[in-house]
Design a protein around this motif. Sequence first.
Motif, mmCIF file in Angstrom:
data_model
loop_
_atom_site.group_PDB
_atom_site.id
_atom_site.type_symbol
_atom_site.label_atom_id
_atom_site.label_comp_id
_atom_site.label_asym_id
_atom_site.label_seq_id
_atom_site.Cartn_x
_atom_site.Cartn_y
_atom_site.Cartn_z
ATOM 1 N N THR A 8 0.837 -1.209 0.000
ATOM 2 C CA THR A 8 0.000 0.000 0.000
ATOM 3 C C THR A 8 0.870 1.256 0.000
ATOM 4 O OG1 THR A 8 -1.756 -1.168 1.202
ATOM 5 C CG2 THR A 8 -1.827 1.233 1.243
ATOM 6 N N TYR A 9 1.953 1.219 0.764
ATOM 7 C CA TYR A 9 2.872 2.356 0.837
ATOM 8 C C TYR A 9 3.486 2.651 -0.537
ATOM 9 C CZ TYR A 9 6.904 5.166 2.212
ATOM 10 O OH TYR A 9 7.846 6.160 2.326
ATOM 11 N N GLU B 95 0.390 7.392 -5.880
ATOM 12 C CA GLU B 95 -0.608 8.289 -5.284
ATOM 13 C C GLU B 95 -1.763 8.576 -6.235
ATOM 14 O OE1 GLU B 95 -0.801 12.592 -2.941
ATOM 15 O OE2 GLU B 95 1.129 11.661 -3.395
ATOM 16 N N ASP B 96 -1.489 8.515 -7.549
ATOM 17 C CA ASP B 96 -2.545 8.792 -8.520
ATOM 18 C C ASP B 96 -3.247 7.514 -9.001
ATOM 19 O OD1 ASP B 96 -0.466 7.702 -9.907
ATOM 20 O OD2 ASP B 96 -0.408 9.222 -11.491
ATOM 21 N N ASP B 97 -3.027 6.409 -8.291
ATOM 22 C CA ASP B 97 -3.684 5.144 -8.636
ATOM 23 C C ASP B 97 -5.152 5.220 -8.202
ATOM 24 O OD1 ASP B 97 -4.599 2.592 -9.018
ATOM 25 O OD2 ASP B 97 -3.025 1.602 -7.856
ATOM 26 N N THR B 98 -6.031 5.459 -9.146
ATOM 27 C CA THR B 98 -7.450 5.647 -8.811
ATOM 28 C C THR B 98 -8.124 4.347 -8.396
ATOM 29 O OG1 THR B 98 -8.035 5.389 -11.158
ATOM 30 C CG2 THR B 98 -7.686 7.639 -10.332
ATOM 31 N N ARG B 99 -7.567 3.215 -8.802
ATOM 32 C CA ARG B 99 -8.188 1.930 -8.455
ATOM 33 C C ARG B 99 -7.864 1.495 -7.023
ATOM 34 N NH1 ARG B 99 -6.640 -2.334 -12.826
ATOM 35 N NH2 ARG B 99 -4.578 -1.417 -12.467
ATOM 36 N N MET B 100 -6.736 1.984 -6.499
ATOM 37 C CA MET B 100 -6.331 1.701 -5.117
ATOM 38 C C MET B 100 -6.379 0.195 -4.794
ATOM 39 S SD MET B 100 -5.736 4.546 -3.290
ATOM 40 C CE MET B 100 -5.951 6.325 -3.431
ATOM 41 N N ILE B 101 -5.908 -0.623 -5.719
ATOM 42 C CA ILE B 101 -5.988 -2.068 -5.533
ATOM 43 C C ILE B 101 -5.204 -2.531 -4.309
ATOM 44 C CG2 ILE B 101 -5.341 -4.292 -6.552
ATOM 45 C CD1 ILE B 101 -5.999 -3.114 -9.281
ATOM 46 N N ALA B 102 -4.025 -1.967 -4.101
ATOM 47 C CA ALA B 102 -3.199 -2.364 -2.958
ATOM 48 C C ALA B 102 -3.899 -2.040 -1.638
ATOM 49 C CB ALA B 102 -1.838 -1.677 -3.016
ATOM 50 N N ALA B 103 -4.530 -0.870 -1.562
ATOM 51 C CA ALA B 103 -5.252 -0.479 -0.345
ATOM 52 C C ALA B 103 -6.445 -1.403 -0.103
ATOM 53 C CB ALA B 103 -5.721 0.967 -0.446
#
Length: 316
Positions: free
Chosen positions: A270-271, A275-283
């Motif tokens: 996640t780290y 920052e501009d990953d709109t899908r946020m798959i890791a989070a």
Amino acid sequence: MSTVENHEAIASQSALRISEASAGDYFALLKPRVMSLVVFTAFSGLFLAPGHINPLIAVIAILCIAVGAGASGALNMWYDADIDAVMERTATRPIPAGKVIPGEALGFGLVLSAFAVTILGLAVNWLAAGLLAFTIFFYAVVYTMWLKRSTPQNIVIGGAAGAFPPMIGWACVTGGVSIDSILLFAIIFLWTPAHFWALALFKMKDYGDAGVPMLPNVAGVPTTKTQIVLYAVLTAAVGIAPVFTGLASAYYGAVALCLGAALVWYSIATYRMAEDDTRMIAAKKMFGYSILYLFLIFSALMADHLVAMFIAGGHA
């Protein structure tokens, strides 16, 4: 419009109609998914505690804790009806969806709270009842009414409410608090920020629209990702600690080490997320695994305890 004005507007609109709520709507007020986690961790505390408790009393204790957790959920939904209405993931809850009148939710939550605390005190012991009462107060008043809308550290401090159930379960058996029950509390308390901030990362717009000062919206994504790693490391470390207090064996320690390492790995992923990953798959993966981690760590504790009881029984 202020929070007070929002609540007054909702109340005035609701006063003009009759509730059409079904039993399912009232059940939804109890936040059943959250309740199931509370029941599981409370049972873990009860199961791991030294001593004996009558099985019927144990069932009553778990039922009271479940009802108390549900009451907290109802009170939370009553107060948060205004922000729930503007958040995509909560807009279908019974109050913003117009199925339950706010006043009914408030009364429902207060009655269930009084019932759960009173029965737990009369049937089990008053320390456990006092801890349950404090947990309901902390979640409904300290977290919901104060921290949630006032500080980005809302989840850190407010996480205490979700960490009390295993301590309550422990107190049901022993009538007291010990270093081991505090350790069970600490695992959930330290787990909560990384879990919820992972959610907050891919729900930033929701929280921004509702005006809730979650850490990503206030401090930014980089700071949030750093804090997720920090709390994941702390959670993993405390997850191993029961070995050193004698609550669990080295076998549990090995399992906890692997589970904690995976939690830290997901936090690092996640780290490293752009920052501009709109899908946020890791989070999203971090959020999903964090739920699994908590279930597995408490399951491992109970399995380890069950094996120890079996071995002790075989040598008796």
